[in-house]
Design an enzyme around this catalytic site. Sequence first.
Site, PDB file in Angstrom:
ATOM      1  N   ASP A 301      -9.225  -0.633  -4.852  1.00 42.75           N
ATOM      2  CA  ASP A 301      -8.818   0.621  -5.464  1.00 42.75           C
ATOM      3  C   ASP A 301      -7.490   0.365  -6.188  1.00 42.75           C
ATOM      4  OD1 ASP A 301      -8.673   3.212  -6.332  1.00 42.75           O
ATOM      5  OD2 ASP A 301      -9.068   4.122  -4.389  1.00 42.75           O
TER       6      ASP A 301
HETATM    7  C1  BGC Z   1      -8.978   6.437  -6.978  1.00 49.43           C
HETATM    8  C2  BGC Z   1     -10.356   5.891  -7.273  1.00 49.43           C
HETATM    9  C3  BGC Z   1     -10.539   5.727  -8.755  1.00 49.43           C
HETATM   10  C4  BGC Z   1      -9.448   4.836  -9.287  1.00 49.43           C
HETATM   11  C5  BGC Z   1      -9.560   4.558 -10.766  1.00 49.43           C
HETATM   12  C6  BGC Z   1      -7.892   5.668  -7.687  1.00 49.43           C
HETATM   13  O1  BGC Z   1      -6.662   6.310  -7.580  1.00 49.43           O
HETATM   14  O2  BGC Z   1      -8.759   6.410  -5.592  1.00 49.43           O
HETATM   15  O3  BGC Z   1     -11.320   6.741  -6.728  1.00 49.43           O
HETATM   16  O4  BGC Z   1     -11.806   5.205  -9.029  1.00 49.43           O
HETATM   17  O5  BGC Z   1      -8.198   5.463  -9.043  1.00 49.43           O
HETATM   18  O6  BGC Z   1      -9.259   5.646 -11.531  1.00 49.43           O
END
Ligand code: BGC
Length: 748
Positions: A301
């Site tokens: 993530d």
């Molecule tokens: C979130 C994810 C997301 C990623 C990309 C993160 O802050 O937890 O769910 O896919 O950002 O935008």
Amino acid sequence: MHARRCNRIGWYVAFVAFVAVPWTAARAEAPRFGRDPAIEKRIDDLIGRMTLEEKLGQLTQQWGAETQDVNPVVTRTKRDDMLGLIRAGKVGSLLGTHGAEYTNALQKAAFEESKYKIPLILGNDVIHGYRTIFPIPLGGAATWDPKLVEQAAHVAAVESAATGTHWTFAPMVDVCRDPRWGRVAEGAGEDPLLGSEMAAAAVRGFQGDDLTAPDSVVACAKHYVAYGAPEGGRDYNTVDISLQTLHDVYLPPFRAAVDAGVGTLMSAFNEINGVPASGCRYTLTTVLRDQWHFDGFVVSDWGSVIEMVAHGYASDPADAAAKAITAGVDMDMSSFSYRDHLPRAVADGRVPESVVDEALRRVLRVKFAIGLFDDPYTDPSLEKKVILTPEHRQVAREVARSSFVLLRNEGDLLPIGEDVKSIAVIGPLADSQKDPLGTWAGVGKAEDVVTVLDGIKQRAGAGVTVRHARGCDVRGDDTSGIAEAVEAAEQSDLVVLVIGESDDMSGEGHSRASIELPGVQRQLAQKLHATGKPVAVVLLNGRPMALPWLAENIPAILVAWHPGVECGNAIADVLFGDFNPCGKLPITFPRATGQIPIYTAHKNTGRPPRDDRYTSKYIDLPWTPQYPFGYGLSYTQFTYRNLSIKAQELKADGTLEVAVDVANAGKRDGAEIVQLYVRDLVGSSTRPVRQLVGFQKVQIPAGQDRRVKFSVPVRSLGFHNWDMQYVVEPGDFQFFIADLEGTFRVVE
Ligand code: BGC
């Protein structure tokens, strides 16, 4: 501990447990990566020629939006600088890029102008629609209709692929039993089986049968794993759960996504029992690769690799990078820790280069499998043809109206009858175009949204007077608008009150300490109720809410979630009876925040709640939920009879076959979600009082009945024991459909 183990071993002497492979409904034809020897050879060839730095470039994903408006919080890299990075092989994937012109330019730099001509894989958060926004995923789950969820994901794939997206960071398959958590909106609710069915449906919808097709995007099951169980419901917080709960509750939807052929997974922000998910070899390698044979890749993530420093699991970003890649995270999203720190770690012998090669192999496999090496470009003419088409809006309307849950309908207040000649449409969300989009609305635009007010006006037609007053804001304590709302109510035959949560009250980083109605909305409801006019509440919400006063006083309550662009039309369909509501809650609605966690598949305790003093309950509130998981009314009534079971004694490799007659005893056609639950009465670990093991949506015309049959493999009724073996134990079970119940026995 010692005594407990002895007891357990004693129990085993008396009964034999069947050790089995955890059961999921795998699809035989699900796509697999890494099975093509010719492609493997090409990958070997590339890996053999690349330097370590070039390999790490491929394992680096960075923010790539061209304009600042996609995400104002993240600084953009100018186009020329980005093209330079790509040509130099410093990046293998971008997120946040949109539009064929821009993405093709980036792709050209990779595919034609970089040394190895490795195409980029471009990812985006296409969570519940791209431009045609569907209900939030929690609403999607409330349909209990995997086909609809699959269709919605397919539309999202069509639209996003046309603008240069190859990869969506969806579905979020985190089970959540704590609705304070803002991201409950993004998942399928509290139940592992419903969550698994929704996970598999979304993967099928996004990816389709042909990963190379122009309307396919690779899915990403996230956030691996147990992100939905943060302490206190606070986002990113510590997760401390038993390994049994991890395996029986939080892992199954990921397993279902893997079995459906998902190409990627995302490692979560949270720690699990002391080890951050992005550094957890047990979940990332032992379970995912060794046991499930997942052959796609894992992306971290956003920054979750270097966040292991703040967790106290890594001493610095270099240590974090080494730990993440060794655990099984193949691509680093946005922290650059692989690119910056792994060259040293490999040089020092801390990370074997073979580990980098393996991660690269997995990433390249997916790039090959989705056809990027054949044609990485997007046809620029597609974009105009497929975005927000009337057909796509129609699917969004169908999903939305199927997701609404009717919680209350005293005196059949709904649907709105012909006798109603004036309606007061009141509330801070009645005329909002922004809020119905909900969290993570991609490139969705408020201007595309049909408001509740507009939907009602259009449907009501010229013969009905529609008045509107806002009444109050969603938040804040200003009551000055309530008088105007009361006046509008007093002049009307019926009040439709649209209240709940704004779009920014759920989603990432948006947990709430109280899940009651915010602001003075309850006061508004009370004043309107006091007029004596009938009030129907439409709730727009990103999570389950505690609504005790409404539940006791307001005759009609319709949960509409954040329903997307077709909000007003879908709500009007249901309010006026053009569509009979059929959604069921995918998650429990508590009476108060203090009851959390509260969910249907709970255990019994040694002192189940009773009226006597020393039992498991509260002194200030009933222990039961306001509305349980699986609950939802219809404009017709369904009655259940003749529950039967084919065989009372079942072997562990047998099938539980039960059937029931469901009759539509009312005057309208309708759909019912028939739910089968079981209880394993005695186990070597205690079992939930009710566990969902099957469900079916059946359309039943008024006055008719249907025999609904379930065939459930007995091996799906097992659980993980103390030794982490998946077992189906012989013994007595109960099963339940609606208010009917029966028994069966699993025998050796
Ligand atoms: C979130 C994810 C997301 C990623 C990309 C993160 O802050 O937890 O769910 O896919 O950002 O935008």
